[in-house]
Design a protein around this motif. Sequence first.
Motif, PDB file in Angstrom:
ATOM      1  N   ASN A   1      -4.876   3.863   3.350  1.00 12.81           N
ATOM      2  CA  ASN A   1      -6.005   3.790   2.418  1.00 12.81           C
ATOM      3  C   ASN A   1      -6.738   5.129   2.339  1.00 12.81           C
ATOM      4  O   ASN A   1      -7.164   5.552   1.261  1.00 12.81           O
ATOM      5  CB  ASN A   1      -6.949   2.656   2.789  1.00 12.81           C
ATOM      6  CG  ASN A   1      -6.370   1.316   2.403  1.00 12.81           C
ATOM      7  OD1 ASN A   1      -5.788   1.168   1.331  1.00 12.81           O
ATOM      8  ND2 ASN A   1      -6.494   0.338   3.277  1.00 12.81           N
TER       9      ASN A   1
ATOM     10  N   THR B   1       0.825  -1.206   0.000  1.00 16.42           N
ATOM     11  CA  THR B   1       0.000   0.000   0.000  1.00 16.42           C
ATOM     12  C   THR B   1       0.860   1.257   0.000  1.00 16.42           C
ATOM     13  O   THR B   1       0.555   2.220  -0.714  1.00 16.42           O
ATOM     14  CB  THR B   1      -0.960  -0.003   1.204  1.00 16.42           C
ATOM     15  OG1 THR B   1      -1.712  -1.222   1.196  1.00 16.42           O
ATOM     16  CG2 THR B   1      -1.927   1.171   1.137  1.00 16.42           C
TER      17      THR B   1
ATOM     18  N   GLU C   1      -2.656   0.879   8.146  1.00 16.89           N
ATOM     19  CA  GLU C   1      -3.373   0.336   6.980  1.00 16.89           C
ATOM     20  C   GLU C   1      -4.573   1.223   6.647  1.00 16.89           C
ATOM     21  O   GLU C   1      -4.776   1.611   5.496  1.00 16.89           O
ATOM     22  CB  GLU C   1      -3.844  -1.093   7.257  1.00 16.89           C
ATOM     23  CG  GLU C   1      -4.672  -1.656   6.119  1.00 16.89           C
ATOM     24  CD  GLU C   1      -5.566  -2.812   6.516  1.00 16.89           C
ATOM     25  OE1 GLU C   1      -6.050  -3.489   5.600  1.00 16.89           O
ATOM     26  OE2 GLU C   1      -5.803  -3.028   7.722  1.00 16.89           O
TER      27      GLU C   1
END
Length: 151
Positions: free
Chosen positions: A135, A32, A131
């Motif tokens: 995002n 990511t 995380e």
Amino acid sequence: MIEDEFLKSLYTQRDTKTYSEVSALFELNYQTILKLIPALKETIHNSVIRHKNEQDLYLIIEERTPYTGTFTLTHILGTVNRPNIKFKVFFDAKLLEVLSVCNETTLNNSHPYLAQCDDMNIQWELNTFIEKWLNYCLGKYKGMLWQTVKM
């Protein structure tokens, strides 16, 4: 008293995270971060994404070696940096591990059953936070250009 027992039951029913679960999260976060900062492997200077409608996003280099890097990703809000996430990237292993969030060891360091947390649960908590934040940042900043900045 009943509320205290309820809180304890919620906390103790939570399964302890395993090394493989935490490691999988490290791998996911590595993938990511490269979507957000595609040139992270080559980055050697502090950088910023300037955004007209959102807070500027800063990448601060704490330490850099050929195989690892320690970075802080943050918004600078006057004299306060938030969320100020310090993380280490292992480029050869393709892992990202959160070291601290806002200079704290854990996000929820005041809950009454902290002593029942083990290292894997703390790692899970910190890395789940990044995380979700990565995002969020992807939605706001993906595709925008990083610029070198002096700090």
